[in-house]
Motif scaffolding. Sequence first.
Motif, short mmCIF file in Angstrom:
data_model
loop_
_atom_site.label_atom_id
_atom_site.label_comp_id
_atom_site.label_asym_id
_atom_site.label_seq_id
_atom_site.Cartn_x
_atom_site.Cartn_y
_atom_site.Cartn_z
N UNK A 22 19.74 50.36 20.54
CA UNK A 22 21.08 50.77 20.98
C UNK A 22 22.12 49.66 20.75
N UNK A 82 6.90 35.58 26.65
CA UNK A 82 6.35 35.27 27.96
C UNK A 82 6.12 36.47 28.84
N UNK A 85 15.23 29.55 16.77
CA UNK A 85 14.66 30.66 17.52
C UNK A 85 13.44 30.21 18.33
N UNK A 86 12.65 29.30 17.70
CA UNK A 86 11.49 28.84 18.45
C UNK A 86 11.92 28.03 19.66
N UNK A 116 14.41 28.65 21.34
CA UNK A 116 14.69 29.66 22.36
C UNK A 116 13.37 30.09 23.03
N UNK A 117 12.33 30.20 22.19
CA UNK A 117 11.03 30.56 22.73
C UNK A 117 10.58 29.57 23.78
N UNK A 118 10.82 28.28 23.50
CA UNK A 118 10.40 27.25 24.46
C UNK A 118 11.23 27.32 25.73
N UNK A 156 12.52 29.97 26.89
CA UNK A 156 12.00 31.13 27.62
C UNK A 156 10.68 30.77 28.28
N UNK A 157 9.88 29.96 27.58
CA UNK A 157 8.61 29.53 28.16
C UNK A 157 8.88 28.73 29.43
N UNK A 210 7.71 29.34 33.33
CA UNK A 210 7.17 28.38 34.29
C UNK A 210 7.90 28.49 35.62
N UNK A 213 6.67 31.25 37.64
CA UNK A 213 5.40 30.98 38.31
C UNK A 213 5.67 30.13 39.55
N UNK A 241 34.34 54.16 22.28
CA UNK A 241 34.10 55.16 21.23
C UNK A 241 32.64 55.55 21.07
N UNK A 242 31.75 54.55 21.05
CA UNK A 242 30.33 54.86 20.86
C UNK A 242 29.50 54.35 22.05
N UNK A 294 26.01 55.71 22.82
CA UNK A 294 24.94 55.34 21.87
C UNK A 294 24.60 53.87 21.96
N UNK A 295 25.52 53.08 22.52
CA UNK A 295 25.37 51.63 22.46
C UNK A 295 24.61 51.06 23.66
N UNK A 296 24.13 51.94 24.55
CA UNK A 296 23.32 51.47 25.68
C UNK A 296 22.04 52.29 25.71
N UNK A 297 20.94 51.61 26.06
CA UNK A 297 19.69 52.34 26.22
C UNK A 297 19.87 53.37 27.33
#
Lengths: 437, 279
Positions: free
Chosen positions: A270, A361, B1-2, B4-6, B8-9, B13, B16, B146-147, B150-153
């Motif tokens: 979307x 994650x 991007x990685x 960003x992965x870290x 997010x990691x 933590x 937890x 306008x859309x 459609x632009x949101x789940x």
Amino acid sequence: MSGHSNYEPKTGFERWLDTRLPIVRLAYDSVIDFPTPKNLNYWWTFGGILAVCLGIQIVTGIVLAMHYVPHVDYAFNSVERIMRDVNYGWLVRYMHSNGASMFFIAVYIHMFRGLYYGSYKAPREVLWILGCVIYLLMMATAFMGYVLPWGQMSFHGAVVITNLFGALPIVGESITTWLWGGFAVDNPTLNRFFSLHFLLPFMIAGVVILHIWALHVPGNGNPTGVNVKSKEDTVPFHPYYTVKDGFAISVFLLMFAAFVFFIPNALGDAVNYVPANPLVTPAHIVPEWYFLPFYAILRAVPDKLAGVLMMFGAIAMLFVLPWLDTSKVRSMRYRPTAKLYFGLFVLACLVLGFCGGRLPDDPVIPGLSTFQLLDADLNSMVWLSRVATAYYFSYFLVVLPILGLTETPLPQPESISAPVLPANAPAGAAASPEKRG
Amino acid sequence: MLRKGFILAAFGLAFVAGPALASAGPEAPKDVHWSFEGPFGKFDQAQVQRGYKVYREVCSACHAMDLMSFRNLGQKGGPFYVEGVSANDNPTVKAIAKDYQVNDIDSETGDVVQRQATSADKFPSPFANEAAARASNGGALPPDLSVMIKARAQGPQYVYSILTGYGTPPAGLEVPPNQFYNPYMPGDVSAFYKGKGHVPKGGFIAMTPPLEADKVSFDDGTKSTVDQQAKDVVAFLAWASEPKQTERKQFGVAAMIYLLVFAGLLFVSYRRIWRNVAH
């Protein structure tokens, strides 16, 4: 294209043309008279389905290109305008955007068919490699096509993927600048992606011709994996396979139409209906579903360059597959152990696709936190992708090379017409053929 | 991007370490049903008309709809469509357009002048540019609608839930100035939560609760509740996001029937042709 031709020109014009450009003969030998094993099942219909997919993409794509504006300020609105103001533009655009997904569904089934029935083995290595080339071109085309509507996911997807080349040592930065046509994903990038998105499908069509040529030299494989021995094993392509492929194509189109007409945006994100904004990064950057397994492999590796190499390596495996599989038995129908590993391979691909769509994650089992293993919780998508990635590569590098040497395959039939008999069955039992479409 | 992965990691933590602080994400959108759902769904023209009135009298004060022109209101499937009348000549559409003044260029002098809008004009934007829009809305930019669906789940449910989801913020939640708490809005309110137990679901939204009972009076006598206004405006926005939706579905039903018959005929031919081949 090979072997004896049974074409007999019927009219004076055909005789005249045949001695100058035997194009009718070529067509006759390729799609009318071409001897095809009579035991092909429905998994073999996806070649024809893919040809239809390519045709649909090219025709709808050319119409879209008449109305689309490849400019960062107008691209998004021009796509919407196609769907609002162009006669049946909604139909053309939704066929094209869903057509990409349909193309990949068909190509993945076609490839798994090849993997299961050993279609990559001698003498079909070149045929297989040409198929891999088509697959690579398809991925490039689909990626660039997804950028064209210039929505949020288009833009940020393009940033992520082009940045992957930046991981290459020394040349990385120059390559990304060269790809972008500047120092960021911007109008020059959109323009060149549009140009290449228009070009590549015709290159695909060219390689498809080579793919069919390479198919017509040894002829089709078949579910038994046994070579064609006599004329009794084959039927002419027309009408036997034109009608069977035609039926399969129409069933496939039913599914295609269900998406286009009733849930045209179900396979897309979307967020791509939000115009691209370089200053706002979407919470989740995910590629289209057909790239998710590779995206999961990329993210499974905690080093950017290694991740990129693994991702491309996953495709490289396919190219060298004919020399990795040591088994002399073509079809896994007679390789019970291989069948099991193949099932796990399909599962690993599906798991990778599943992981690719989640955050690294995210827990696999919700609400359970186990213990930290290196950089992430054991119960996380990243660890599940690592397991699946390890299996993906082991399948090619360990299972197939070793299994071919150690396994005991089941007995194969003498010929396509005589499927394998139970040891004590009377000789006449061969007449009862397998009930297979 | 990685990287960003870290990051997010690292977040992982944090989760937890203190699950009580974790943001729970937004509430799942309310389960509403619409006349335009499913393969045979159609827009209710009266509802889309009411929805347009809500958009025009409430939403359009801040939200533009750049892809919409007045003529769209009178096109096939539109809220003011009359069979046999072209969208440009539709009297209702012309009357609506006349109420608006739009900029034009005087062809004699080149000066910017104002004139009455016509069916061919786009819906005028409430603000001249993004900076003006932000300046009038406490720094927030009201998105173009306008859309939007459609632009949101789960678009229709999501927008309906946002519109009807405002309420008194839970005790212990400090709502920043010019912001409102909405449990259906994506975001993370954990930094503003001083209460006990789980952090409330949802996030902050800069839009003031837009709908009130009787804020819009419906010409067809429908009772003007917040719920009704929200449903109607969502129907209008859903139509505006996909104005060819009904045409598409009707075409689709015919296409499916055609393909089914075609597939059936091919299957019968296939069985006949292969009848004498043992395979």
